[in-house]
Design an enzyme around this catalytic site. Structure first.
Site, PDB file in Angstrom:
ATOM      1  N   CYS A  15      27.072  38.239  44.610  1.00 37.57           N
ATOM      2  CA  CYS A  15      27.045  37.812  43.221  1.00 37.57           C
ATOM      3  C   CYS A  15      27.212  36.305  43.201  1.00 37.57           C
ATOM      4  CB  CYS A  15      28.164  38.468  42.425  1.00 37.57           C
ATOM      5  SG  CYS A  15      27.898  38.275  40.652  1.00 37.57           S
TER       6      CYS A  15
ATOM      7  N   CYS B  30      28.744  34.456  40.758  1.00 38.99           N
ATOM      8  CA  CYS B  30      29.747  33.871  39.850  1.00 38.99           C
ATOM      9  C   CYS B  30      30.830  33.033  40.540  1.00 38.99           C
ATOM     10  CB  CYS B  30      30.366  34.939  38.961  1.00 38.99           C
ATOM     11  SG  CYS B  30      31.093  36.323  39.837  1.00 38.99           S
TER      12      CYS B  30
ATOM     13  N   CYS C   7      27.107  35.238  36.561  1.00 33.91           N
ATOM     14  CA  CYS C   7      26.630  35.952  37.741  1.00 33.91           C
ATOM     15  C   CYS C   7      25.154  35.696  38.028  1.00 33.91           C
ATOM     16  CB  CYS C   7      26.885  37.453  37.588  1.00 33.91           C
ATOM     17  SG  CYS C   7      28.631  37.849  37.289  1.00 33.91           S
TER      18      CYS C   7
ATOM     19  N   LYS D  61      28.722  49.183  36.464  1.00 34.21           N
ATOM     20  CA  LYS D  61      29.790  48.197  36.344  1.00 34.21           C
ATOM     21  C   LYS D  61      29.929  47.818  34.876  1.00 34.21           C
ATOM     22  CE  LYS D  61      31.261  43.623  37.825  1.00 34.21           C
ATOM     23  NZ  LYS D  61      31.027  42.512  38.739  1.00 34.21           N
TER      24      LYS D  61
ATOM     25  N   ARG E  62      39.536  37.301  38.143  1.00 37.41           N
ATOM     26  CA  ARG E  62      38.904  36.009  37.869  1.00 37.41           C
ATOM     27  C   ARG E  62      39.852  34.850  38.188  1.00 37.41           C
ATOM     28  NH1 ARG E  62      35.640  38.237  32.572  1.00 37.41           N
ATOM     29  NH2 ARG E  62      34.442  39.765  33.778  1.00 37.41           N
TER      30      ARG E  62
ATOM     31  N   ARG F  59      30.334  38.457  29.844  1.00 38.16           N
ATOM     32  CA  ARG F  59      29.326  39.067  30.708  1.00 38.16           C
ATOM     33  C   ARG F  59      28.621  40.263  30.047  1.00 38.16           C
ATOM     34  NH1 ARG F  59      30.763  35.968  34.896  1.00 38.16           N
ATOM     35  NH2 ARG F  59      32.674  36.244  36.116  1.00 38.16           N
TER      36      ARG F  59
ATOM     37  N   GLU G  11      21.692  53.924  34.998  1.00 36.45           N
ATOM     38  CA  GLU G  11      21.828  52.772  35.908  1.00 36.45           C
ATOM     39  C   GLU G  11      21.924  53.256  37.358  1.00 36.45           C
ATOM     40  OE1 GLU G  11      21.884  49.548  35.978  1.00 36.45           O
ATOM     41  OE2 GLU G  11      22.335  48.746  34.001  1.00 36.45           O
TER      42      GLU G  11
ATOM     43  N   LYS H  23      32.757  51.246  38.419  1.00 30.79           N
ATOM     44  CA  LYS H  23      33.780  50.207  38.344  1.00 30.79           C
ATOM     45  C   LYS H  23      34.028  49.824  36.901  1.00 30.79           C
ATOM     46  CE  LYS H  23      34.423  45.408  39.442  1.00 30.79           C
ATOM     47  NZ  LYS H  23      33.816  44.188  39.852  1.00 30.79           N
TER      48      LYS H  23
ATOM     49  N   SER I  57      41.294  44.896  39.694  1.00 28.08           N
ATOM     50  CA  SER I  57      42.475  44.030  39.653  1.00 28.08           C
ATOM     51  C   SER I  57      43.448  44.370  38.520  1.00 28.08           C
ATOM     52  CB  SER I  57      42.026  42.568  39.544  1.00 28.08           C
ATOM     53  OG  SER I  57      41.203  42.374  38.415  1.00 28.08           O
TER      54      SER I  57
ATOM     55  N   TYR J 147      43.241  47.315  45.855  1.00 27.59           N
ATOM     56  CA  TYR J 147      44.204  46.318  46.328  1.00 27.59           C
ATOM     57  C   TYR J 147      45.468  46.979  46.867  1.00 27.59           C
ATOM     58  CZ  TYR J 147      40.943  43.425  43.768  1.00 27.59           C
ATOM     59  OH  TYR J 147      39.790  42.830  43.344  1.00 27.59           O
TER      60      TYR J 147
HETATM   61  C1  PBG Z   1      31.940  39.492  40.592  1.00 25.35           C
HETATM   62  C2  PBG Z   1      32.966  40.547  40.653  1.00 25.35           C
HETATM   63  C3  PBG Z   1      33.996  40.826  39.736  1.00 25.35           C
HETATM   64  C4  PBG Z   1      34.744  41.861  40.296  1.00 25.35           C
HETATM   65  C5  PBG Z   1      34.149  42.196  41.504  1.00 25.35           C
HETATM   66  N1  PBG Z   1      33.032  41.384  41.696  1.00 25.35           N
HETATM   67  C6  PBG Z   1      34.387  40.152  38.487  1.00 25.35           C
HETATM   68  C7  PBG Z   1      33.533  40.124  37.321  1.00 25.35           C
HETATM   69  O1  PBG Z   1      32.506  40.807  37.226  1.00 25.35           O
HETATM   70  O2  PBG Z   1      33.896  39.366  36.436  1.00 25.35           O
HETATM   71  C8  PBG Z   1      35.978  42.453  39.682  1.00 25.35           C
HETATM   72  C9  PBG Z   1      36.951  43.008  40.649  1.00 25.35           C
HETATM   73  C10 PBG Z   1      38.326  43.234  40.128  1.00 25.35           C
HETATM   74  O3  PBG Z   1      38.655  43.051  38.942  1.00 25.35           O
HETATM   75  O4  PBG Z   1      39.157  43.617  40.960  1.00 25.35           O
HETATM   76  N2  PBG Z   1      30.764  39.833  39.956  1.00 25.35           N
HETATM   77 ZN    ZN Z   2      29.582  37.972  39.356  1.00 24.59          ZN
END
Ligand code: PBG
Ligand code: ZN
Length: 320
Positions: free
Chosen positions: A116, A118, A126, A191, A201, A213, A229, A244, A270, A309
């Site tokens: 990605c 970002c 992204c 996602k 982030r 996003r 998807e 996710k 997270s 995590y």
């Molecule tokens: C990047 C990405 C993100 C996460 C994994 N890859 C953040 C987002 O889409 O803003 C989130 C992972 C997490 O919150 O643990 N595209």
């Molecule tokens: Zn991203």
């Protein structure tokens, strides 16, 4: 009377009839590698999680490799960010260097590379931005280039998380023409545009500088669309698919499990981690019990692979 309690009478019999089991071998641990030296920077919103510079990363890799989990999901934080995310596909990028290092010293750890832009774009989106818009088709070649460069560095699995349409096909074609015909794609297929990503982030320094996003990630309201998807990514050549976040989306994990035959991953993100850690730090919940209960719930819903995590703690608790 039906006596359900007969099969609950002792630890031994409960274990005999246990329907769902966790194994460390299905856990993946996300890691953050940062350009620079002598860095082990705690992520404030994610107690126990650090950003590592390469020169200190072995401390973390030793723990991961001793834990018995399957492997890691790697995120790089470059020093230099620009409009075109140049460092995302540079041979000497932080993520590429980190992957080479891991595969050299710890060849048996599976390395999943997040694809990605970002973390590498100056605006934190992204994809490529033009006139305040995130352009889909102009982003695809950059994602493809990034995927090839991460596979060149030795990544075992390529995991696109950007949510541009058509990226799995673009990445598959690029990997194949670069000779990486055996590198699997784990697509972040479903996602959602979730509030649960905000601690990440901070960790990855990838918050968007404007807007959000929601023009590319899915609306949290849409379960049927999530299955479309996933079906589309499978058509485009994904070898594994992901849902996710995990806990608020277990209905999607279950529906995907019932409908599709390939391996399904769930990302316990997270914010889900931070909530558990915060409540545990206050003494309001028993961390070990809650973590294992959450992971069992994700497994019971149908996930084959869990990205979390909590992986290192959980691996220890599972083996107790
Ligand atoms: C990047 C990405 C993100 C996460 C994994 N890859 C953040 C987002 O889409 O803003 C989130 C992972 C997490 O919150 O643990 N595209
Ligand atoms: Zn991203």
């Amino acid at each position: 009377m039906r006596r359900f309690r007969r099969l609950r009478a002792s630890e031994e019999i409960r274990s005999l009839v246990q329907e769902t089991r966790l194994s460390a071998k299905e856990l993946i641990y996300p890691v953050f590698v940062k350009e620079g030296e002598n860095i082990k920077a705690p992520v404030d919103s994610m107690p126990g999680i650090y950003q590592w510079s390469l020169d200190r990363f072995d401390e973390e890799l030793d723990r991961i490799s001793a834990s018995g989990i399957a492997g890691l999901l790697i995120f790089g934080i470059p020093e230099h960010k620009d409009e075109l995310a140049t460092e995302a596909y540079s041979e000497t990028g932080i993520t590429q260097r980190a992957i080479r290092h891991i595969k050299e010293k710890y060849p048996r750890l599976l390395v999943i590379a997040d694809v990605c832009l970002c973390e590498y774009t100056s605006h934190g989106h992204c994809g490529v931005v033009c006139c305040g818009e995130i352009l889909n088709d102009d982003t695809l070649p950059l994602l493809a280039k990034m995927a090839v460069s991460l596979a060149d560095a030795g990544a075992d699995i390529i995991a696109p998380s950007d949510m541009m349409d058509g990226r799995v096909a673009a990445i598959r074609a690029a990997l194949d023409s670069a000779g990486h015909i055996n590198t699997p794609i784990l697509s972040y297929s479903a996602k959602f545009a979730s509030g649960y990503y905000s601690p990440f982030r901070d960790a990855a320094q990838s918050a968007p500088a404007f807007g959000d996003r929601r023009t590319y990630q899915m609306s949290v309201t849409n379960g049927r669309e999530a299955l479309r998807e996933i079906a589309d990514d499978i058509d485009e050549g994904a070898d594994m698919v992901m849902v996710k976040p995990a806990l608020a989306y277990l209905d999607i994990v279950r529906a995907a499990r019932d409908r599709f035959g390939l391996p399904i991953a769930a990302y316990n993100v997270s914010g889900e981690y931070s909530m558990v850690k915060a409540a545990a730090a206050n003494g309001w919940i028993d961390e070990k019990r809650i973590v294992l209960e959450n992971l069992i719930a994700i497994k019971r819903a149908g996930a084959d692979i869990i990205i979390t995590y909590h992986a290192l703690d959980a691996a220890e608790w599972i083996n107790e």
